[in-house]
Structures are given as structure tokens and as C-alpha cells.
Write a protein that holds these residues in place. Structure first.
Motif, PDB file in Angstrom:
ATOM      1  N   MET A 136      45.695  38.856  58.832  1.00 54.67           N
ATOM      2  CA  MET A 136      45.891  38.384  57.488  1.00 54.67           C
ATOM      3  C   MET A 136      47.354  38.119  57.239  1.00 54.67           C
ATOM      4  O   MET A 136      48.075  38.995  56.843  1.00 54.67           O
ATOM      5  N   ARG A 137      47.743  36.990  57.421  1.00 55.39           N
ATOM      6  CA  ARG A 137      49.147  36.673  57.352  1.00 55.39           C
ATOM      7  C   ARG A 137      49.696  37.043  55.999  1.00 55.39           C
ATOM      8  O   ARG A 137      50.776  37.549  55.862  1.00 55.39           O
ATOM      9  N   HIS A 138      48.978  36.732  55.026  1.00 53.35           N
ATOM     10  CA  HIS A 138      49.487  36.954  53.697  1.00 53.35           C
ATOM     11  C   HIS A 138      48.635  38.071  53.129  1.00 53.35           C
ATOM     12  O   HIS A 138      47.751  38.523  53.753  1.00 53.35           O
ATOM     13  N   VAL A 139      48.887  38.559  52.001  1.00 55.70           N
ATOM     14  CA  VAL A 139      48.023  39.629  51.581  1.00 55.70           C
ATOM     15  C   VAL A 139      47.359  39.288  50.305  1.00 55.70           C
ATOM     16  O   VAL A 139      46.651  38.378  50.254  1.00 55.70           O
ATOM     17  N   LEU A 140      47.356  39.955  49.359  1.00 55.54           N
ATOM     18  CA  LEU A 140      46.488  39.725  48.249  1.00 55.54           C
ATOM     19  C   LEU A 140      47.272  39.390  47.025  1.00 55.54           C
ATOM     20  O   LEU A 140      48.389  39.718  46.871  1.00 55.54           O
ATOM     21  N   ASN A 141      46.639  38.882  46.093  1.00 56.27           N
ATOM     22  CA  ASN A 141      47.402  38.340  45.021  1.00 56.27           C
ATOM     23  C   ASN A 141      46.564  38.082  43.826  1.00 56.27           C
ATOM     24  O   ASN A 141      46.467  37.001  43.418  1.00 56.27           O
ATOM     25  N   LEU A 142      45.922  38.880  43.310  1.00 58.87           N
ATOM     26  CA  LEU A 142      44.831  38.583  42.443  1.00 58.87           C
ATOM     27  C   LEU A 142      45.155  37.968  41.145  1.00 58.87           C
ATOM     28  O   LEU A 142      46.045  37.223  40.941  1.00 58.87           O
ATOM     29  N   LEU A 143      44.433  38.298  40.268  1.00 60.14           N
ATOM     30  CA  LEU A 143      44.292  37.813  38.935  1.00 60.14           C
ATOM     31  C   LEU A 143      45.580  37.704  38.160  1.00 60.14           C
ATOM     32  O   LEU A 143      46.417  38.551  38.199  1.00 60.14           O
ATOM     33  N   VAL A 144      45.686  36.666  37.395  1.00 57.88           N
ATOM     34  CA  VAL A 144      46.856  36.526  36.541  1.00 57.88           C
ATOM     35  C   VAL A 144      46.424  36.906  35.131  1.00 57.88           C
ATOM     36  O   VAL A 144      45.581  36.268  34.561  1.00 57.88           O
ATOM     37  N   LEU A 145      47.027  37.931  34.597  1.00 57.64           N
ATOM     38  CA  LEU A 145      46.571  38.435  33.309  1.00 57.64           C
ATOM     39  C   LEU A 145      47.525  38.093  32.184  1.00 57.64           C
ATOM     40  O   LEU A 145      48.612  37.605  32.395  1.00 57.64           O
ATOM     41  N   TRP A 146      47.085  38.417  31.008  1.00 63.35           N
ATOM     42  CA  TRP A 146      47.905  38.099  29.828  1.00 63.35           C
ATOM     43  C   TRP A 146      49.236  38.845  29.917  1.00 63.35           C
ATOM     44  O   TRP A 146      50.301  38.249  29.972  1.00 63.35           O
ATOM     45  N   VAL A 147      49.208  40.141  29.866  1.00 62.70           N
ATOM     46  CA  VAL A 147      50.442  40.904  30.030  1.00 62.70           C
ATOM     47  C   VAL A 147      50.081  42.164  30.805  1.00 62.70           C
ATOM     48  O   VAL A 147      49.392  43.013  30.288  1.00 62.70           O
ATOM     49  N   CYS A 148      50.528  42.258  32.065  1.00 59.42           N
ATOM     50  CA  CYS A 148      50.274  43.465  32.820  1.00 59.42           C
ATOM     51  C   CYS A 148      51.059  43.430  34.109  1.00 59.42           C
ATOM     52  O   CYS A 148      51.028  42.451  34.829  1.00 59.42           O
ATOM     53  N   MET A 149      51.749  44.497  34.393  1.00 60.57           N
ATOM     54  CA  MET A 149      52.488  44.646  35.639  1.00 60.57           C
ATOM     55  C   MET A 149      53.346  43.440  35.932  1.00 60.57           C
ATOM     56  O   MET A 149      53.502  43.018  37.070  1.00 60.57           O
ATOM     57  N   GLY A 150      53.912  42.849  34.913  1.00 61.52           N
ATOM     58  CA  GLY A 150      54.809  41.728  35.133  1.00 61.52           C
ATOM     59  C   GLY A 150      54.106  40.409  35.337  1.00 61.52           C
ATOM     60  O   GLY A 150      54.736  39.414  35.649  1.00 61.52           O
ATOM     61  N   LEU A 151      52.788  40.358  35.176  1.00 62.75           N
ATOM     62  CA  LEU A 151      52.067  39.102  35.350  1.00 62.75           C
ATOM     63  C   LEU A 151      51.914  38.464  33.983  1.00 62.75           C
ATOM     64  O   LEU A 151      51.068  38.857  33.195  1.00 62.75           O
ATOM     65  N   GLY A 152      52.674  37.457  33.683  1.00 61.73           N
ATOM     66  CA  GLY A 152      52.624  36.834  32.365  1.00 61.73           C
ATOM     67  C   GLY A 152      51.767  35.599  32.366  1.00 61.73           C
ATOM     68  O   GLY A 152      51.623  34.928  33.379  1.00 61.73           O
ATOM     69  N   VAL A 162      32.460  32.920  48.102  1.00 63.30           N
ATOM     70  CA  VAL A 162      33.760  33.539  48.334  1.00 63.30           C
ATOM     71  C   VAL A 162      34.497  33.676  47.005  1.00 63.30           C
ATOM     72  O   VAL A 162      34.670  32.696  46.288  1.00 63.30           O
ATOM     73  N   ARG A 163      34.924  34.877  46.684  1.00 61.14           N
ATOM     74  CA  ARG A 163      35.677  35.125  45.458  1.00 61.14           C
ATOM     75  C   ARG A 163      37.166  34.924  45.734  1.00 61.14           C
ATOM     76  O   ARG A 163      37.703  35.475  46.697  1.00 61.14           O
ATOM     77  N   ILE A 164      37.805  34.141  44.898  1.00 60.33           N
ATOM     78  CA  ILE A 164      39.242  33.880  45.039  1.00 60.33           C
ATOM     79  C   ILE A 164      39.928  34.288  43.743  1.00 60.33           C
ATOM     80  O   ILE A 164      39.558  33.828  42.671  1.00 60.33           O
ATOM     81  N   TYR A 165      40.913  35.153  43.871  1.00 56.16           N
ATOM     82  CA  TYR A 165      41.697  35.571  42.713  1.00 56.16           C
ATOM     83  C   TYR A 165      43.132  35.094  42.918  1.00 56.16           C
ATOM     84  O   TYR A 165      43.658  35.132  44.030  1.00 56.16           O
ATOM     85  N   SER A 166      43.781  34.668  41.851  1.00 57.86           N
ATOM     86  CA  SER A 166      45.169  34.230  41.964  1.00 57.86           C
ATOM     87  C   SER A 166      46.081  35.149  41.183  1.00 57.86           C
ATOM     88  O   SER A 166      45.690  35.742  40.177  1.00 57.86           O
ATOM     89  N   ALA A 167      47.301  35.284  41.665  1.00 59.85           N
ATOM     90  CA  ALA A 167      48.346  36.044  40.978  1.00 59.85           C
ATOM     91  C   ALA A 167      49.646  35.260  41.083  1.00 59.85           C
ATOM     92  O   ALA A 167      49.769  34.360  41.902  1.00 59.85           O
ATOM     93  N   SER A 168      50.603  35.618  40.264  1.00 61.48           N
ATOM     94  CA  SER A 168      51.811  34.804  40.162  1.00 61.48           C
ATOM     95  C   SER A 168      52.915  35.201  41.125  1.00 61.48           C
ATOM     96  O   SER A 168      54.028  34.719  41.021  1.00 61.48           O
ATOM     97  N   GLY A 169      52.659  36.091  42.046  1.00 57.99           N
ATOM     98  CA  GLY A 169      53.680  36.452  43.013  1.00 57.99           C
ATOM     99  C   GLY A 169      53.295  37.666  43.818  1.00 57.99           C
ATOM    100  O   GLY A 169      52.271  38.307  43.565  1.00 57.99           O
ATOM    101  N   PRO A 170      54.092  38.019  44.835  1.00 61.15           N
ATOM    102  CA  PRO A 170      53.797  39.178  45.685  1.00 61.15           C
ATOM    103  C   PRO A 170      53.637  40.478  44.908  1.00 61.15           C
ATOM    104  O   PRO A 170      52.861  41.347  45.300  1.00 61.15           O
ATOM    105  N   LYS A 171      54.369  40.625  43.785  1.00 64.45           N
ATOM    106  CA  LYS A 171      54.237  41.851  42.998  1.00 64.45           C
ATOM    107  C   LYS A 171      52.838  41.970  42.410  1.00 64.45           C
ATOM    108  O   LYS A 171      52.239  43.052  42.389  1.00 64.45           O
ATOM    109  N   GLY A 204      47.461  46.672  46.855  1.00 66.98           N
ATOM    110  CA  GLY A 204      48.230  47.750  47.453  1.00 66.98           C
ATOM    111  C   GLY A 204      49.117  47.301  48.598  1.00 66.98           C
ATOM    112  O   GLY A 204      49.814  48.112  49.202  1.00 66.98           O
ATOM    113  N   VAL A 205      49.092  46.014  48.919  1.00 68.60           N
ATOM    114  CA  VAL A 205      49.899  45.487  50.017  1.00 68.60           C
ATOM    115  C   VAL A 205      51.141  44.822  49.450  1.00 68.60           C
ATOM    116  O   VAL A 205      51.058  43.986  48.561  1.00 68.60           O
ATOM    117  N   LYS A 206      52.283  45.189  49.989  1.00 66.07           N
ATOM    118  CA  LYS A 206      53.547  44.687  49.470  1.00 66.07           C
ATOM    119  C   LYS A 206      54.076  43.524  50.302  1.00 66.07           C
ATOM    120  O   LYS A 206      53.867  43.465  51.496  1.00 66.07           O
TER     121      LYS A 206
END
Length: 498
Positions: A1-17, A72-81, A88-90
Motif C-alpha cells: 500500500m504505497r499510500h495510506v488512508l485518508n478518509l472523510l472530509v468533515l465539517w470541523v474535526c481534527m483539522g479537516l475543514g 468498493v468504499r472510497i473515502y476522501s480526506a484533505s491531507g495526510p493528517k 492510524g497511519v502517518k
């Protein structure tokens, strides 16, 4: 898995705006479900290209182009954080994972998914892992798995709608221009494991990872573009699956030492003639149907929780998932689905009494629900999966719930999986349903992630006239398992079958 996970982009949480230009959306196609916070046009383009890519690759592989058993479920997030929060993968940009409940991957959506964007290449890379795991009859060494994913992720369509792959990767080209390469002998040794640490974010650690992926891509490009080498590759993989050591399998199949092959790769890179391959595409964009809908905060919070639950968690991460379920409940009410999610987390933290209380309360509201019955069966199975004598009344209840889930949906893979486990735990003679579920499980759970647990399916089949299928499963465990106890057990069972 070259890259790791990056899920959901939420309204305001853990820096995901939430981005001003995009609303949280769900996009569905026949084989994919995307959840994220990107522009609708970008999500549409991603799923359209994934559907085209899937059909073209399966067509090229000669595989049957049917629908995914579980989308296949695909979740997106706005960055490695954001990815680290969910998985749990950094330090990763995306990751594919085969889970009991189906395939899932998370990816970095920063910049969108349009052609030429990094996120698009990540999505294609991660989905290639799924195709290899689910639609081939072989298991592949890590360097080839990653190299092929890199090679195919250059996929594009020409003016006639044909698929074109093999374009040079500029990042890899830069890495390969460096003098110090990763020793190919070490790449061969990492049949399942990566020969480096994903948590090492030092300059040297990043260099090592980059070089590994670059060389894996180059090796696959060379093999795919050089006459006679695909046959050598097939022989090499067959030898690995026949339990030859990695080094011996390579030298016998390719007829050379690893250092000699590395020299060929250096010469191939120096010539810089990376040929592209063009294939006819069996699917057109206009044939792909998409369903798009906006999502509210409550749904987003629930998806966030379920994304965390899909990956191996710690107490802290499970605590975070429960917080998202609580937020979802404030928006949606304490629905049976949310109660079942909490029950699943309680079971993973071994609080089985709490888990049973939650899922029982949920079932009182919707007693015939497929998902709730599957969770109830899972909780009861997990509670009895100990060194102690199982509670047969609870085992029977588990089977009743799981059969109910299978009756509602015969393709509920997780229900089949957990049903088989109840017979392994109880040491009961397999019923016709247990045998059918074991056959189903071996056909569906082909990923290397399940090479250990598939031994349980083999155990069910040994005395049912399906020895060949059981034998192949045990041989795979011996060749590919990282668990010495599983390898020992598989050898012992195989010897008793002669």
C-alpha cells in the motif's frame, strides 16, 4: 500500500475543514461508493474513470467483467493528517485495505481528482491492489504488486477512447537518476513485507521509500515491454506459490542473479525508451450511470466513525469513533445503525456484554435488518472465540442471526465468514450451510490479508470431498503466511491428507 488512508472530509474535526466550493456528497456507480467533500464534477470524473479503468483491466486480464460483489468504499480526506486520523497511519496519501466487510480505501483529495492530479493516480494505484487481490488466482510479491500499481496508474484515454498505459513517471525518473539504488536482492526478500519502515520519516527513510517504488515501477515497465519476460514472471510467481524461496524462485525463473537483473534495469532506464501500450476499451463514459446526493453532518459523522472502525484501531481511536457516533446521533437520532456501530466497537474492545446490549436494543426496532443481524452474529462469535469452552446457546444464536443476514442477502460475505468461524470455535461437524459458506469465503477472500484465516475455511472442506480446494489454500498459507504457527498447522494438515 504505497499510500495510506485518508478518509472523510468533515465539517470541523481534527483539522479537516470544509471547502467553500464543495459540499459533502455521496456518489455511487455500479462498483464504487465515494464519500467526501469535493466538487461534484471531480467526484463524478473519479468514479467514471475508475469504472472505465476497471473494465479495461479486467478485459485485458481475460477476467469476467461482472459487478463487484461488495462495492468498493472510497473515502476522501484533505491531507495526510486526515488520513492518519481515520486509519492510524502517518505520512500517507492513500491506502487500500481488504476487510471482512469488503474493500475500502482512503485517499488524499487535496487538489481534486482531475487527470494529472496526484489524487487520481493514488486512486488508480490503490484500486489496482484490489484487482490483483480479487480477480487473479495467484498471490504476488510486494515489489511486483506495488510496481504494477504504479505502472497501471498512468492510465489515460486517447482520442479514440482507447486505454493507454506506460507513460514515464517524472518523480520516479528523478529518483532513478540517483546513483544509490535499493539493492534488488532486498526487494526480492520482501515477498509480503516492505523492506523499509513507513513510520521512518527521516530524509533517508523517505529516500528509501521513494527509490523502492521507483525501482518497482521500472522493473514492471521493463518486464511488460521486453519480449519473453512476462513468461519469466509467470514462472517466478508460480515458483513462489509452490513454496520456493524468493531468491531461488527468481534465479530459476529469470535465469540470472538479482544484481544482473538490476544491471538490465539501469541500462533500460538509461535508454529512456519507455514504450506505451494501447488497448481497446470495452466501456464508454456515456454507459456509466452515477447517482449523486448531498449529505448532512449526521451522515458524515457516521461515515467518519465507520471509516475508523474499518481499520485496526487503538483504544484512543475507538474512543474517537464513538465520539463521531455520538455526534451523528445528535443529528440523526439514536438509530439502529448507530447502535450497531457502537456494538461493533464494544466487541473489538472485548466489552461483549455492552455490545450485546446495544445490538439487541437495535434489533428490537428492526429485527429483520441484514446489517444488524450480521453484527449480532459477529458479536456472539467474537465473545466465544476464546480458549474456554464456548457457550453453545450463544453459538446457536450467532448462527441464527448470521443465517438471517445471509437469507436477506446471499452475497453478504462477512455473514458467511463469521458463520464458518462458529464451527471452527465449537469444533462442530460442518453443516451444508457451513460448507457452502466456506466455499463462498475462499472464492471471495482472495487477498493475501486473508491467507491465515482462509485456513479455517480449508479445515471445514477437508472431509467434504473438496480436498483440492483445501490443499491449495493450505499450500498458500505455507508459502505466504507471516505466522509460523499457521505455517506449521498447514503443513501438519497437509501431511495428514496424503
Amino acid at each position: 500500500m504505497r499510500h495510506v488512508l485518508n478518509l472523510l472530509v468533515l465539517w470541523v474535526c481534527m483539522g479537516l475543514g470544509i471547502h467553500a466550493q464543495a459540499r459533502p456528497i455521496e456518489v455511487k456507480s455500479e462498483n464504487f461508493v465515494f464519500v467526501g467533500n469535493v466538487a461534484e464534477s471531480s467526484a463524478r470524473e473519479l468514479l467514471t474513470e475508475l469504472e472505465i479503468y476497471r473494465a479495461a483491466i479486467l478485459h485485458r486480464m481475460g477476467a469476467k467483467i461482472g459487478p463487484e460483489l461488495i462495492p468498493v468504499r472510497i473515502y476522501s480526506a484533505s491531507g495526510p493528517k486526515g488520513i492518519a486520523t481515520l486509519t492510524g497511519v502517518k505520512g500517507a496519501d492513500g491506502v487500500y485495505l481488504s476487510t471482512v466487510e469488503g474493500p475500502v480505501f482512503v485517499l488524499n483529495s487535496a487538489g481534486g481528482f482531475r487527470r494529472g492530479k496526484k489524487a487520481r493516480a493514488i486512486a488508480l494505484h490503490e484500486y489496482t491492489h484490489h484487482l490483483l487481490a480479487s480477480f487473479t488466482g495467484e498471490l504476488y510479491p510486494r515489489w511486483f504488486d506495488e510496481g504494477l500499481a504504479e505502472y497501471l496508474s498512468t492510465f489515460e484515454l486517447d482520442r479514440d477512447g482507447n486505454m493507454v498505459i506506460g507513460a514515464p513517471d517524472h518523480d520516479h525518473a528523478f529518483m532513478l537518476s540517483q546513483k544509490n539504488w535499493f539493492p534488488f536482492r532486498l526487494m526480492l526478500a520482501g515477498v509480503r513485507a516492505y523492506p523499509f519502515s513507513f513510520t521512518d520519516n527521516s530524509r533517508n527513510g523517505q529516500y528509501t521509500r521513494g527509490m523502492y517504488y521507483a525501482q518497482s515501477w521500472l522493473a514492471v515497465h521493463f518486464i511488460q515491454s521486453t519480449k519473453g519476460y512476462n513468461a519469466k514472471l509467470d514462472d517466478y510467481v508460480a515458483r513462489l506459490n509452490a513454496r520456493q524461496s524468493p531468491l531461488k524462485a527468481f534465479e530459476k525463473a529469470f535465469g540470472m542473479k538479482p544484481a544482473e537483473f538490476e544491471a538490465l534495469l539501469r541500462a533500460y532506464r538509461k535508454r529512456n525508451r519507455f514504450l506505451k501500450a494501447t488497448f481497446k476499451n470495452p466501456t464508454k463514459s456515456k454507459d456509466i450511470k452515477l447517482a449523486v446526493r448531498e449529505m448532512g453532518k449526521g451522515e458524515l459523522y457516521m461515515h467518519k466513525a465507520e471509516a475508523i472502525r474499518a481499520y485496526r484501531g487503538t483504544k484512543e481511536r475507538y474512543k474517537k469513533a464513538l465520539e463521531y457516533y455520538d455526534r451523528a446521533a445528535k443529528e440523526l437520532g439514536n438509530s439502529p445503525r448507530i447502535q450497531a456501530g457502537r456494538a461493533a466497537i464494544a466487541a473489538k474492545t472485548k466489552d461483549y456484554d455492552k455490545a450485546l446490549g446495544l445490538v439487541t436494543a437495535a434489533l428490537k426496532q428492526t429485527p429483520d435488518d441484514e446489517y444488524l443481524n450480521r453484527v449480532a452474529g459477529m458479536v456472539l462469535m467474537m465473545k466465544n472465540d476464546t480458549d474456554k469452552k464456548p457457550d453453545m446457546a450463544e453459538i446457536k444464536r450467532a448462527r441464527k442471526h448470521l443465517k438471517k443476514a445471509m437469507m436477506a442477502n446471499p452475497d453478504n460475505a462477512a455473514a458467511h465468514y463469521y458463520y464458518v468461524q462458529t464451527f471452527i470455535i465449537a469444533h462442530d461437524p460442518p453443516t451444508r450451510q457451513a460448507i457452502a459458506s466456506a466455499v463462498f469465503g475462499l472464492d471471495y477472500y482472495r487477498s493475501i490479508n486473508f491467507v491465515d484465516t482462509n485456513v479455517d475455511f480449508a479445515e471445514i472442506l477437508i472431509n467434504t470431498g473438496r480436498k483440492q480446494l483445501a490443499r491449495k489454500t493450505l499450500e498458500r498459507a505455507i508459502a505466504w503466511s507471516n505466522n509460523s504457527d499457521v505455517q506449521y498447522y498447514a503443513r501438519d494438515v497437509l501431511s495428514s491428507m496424503h
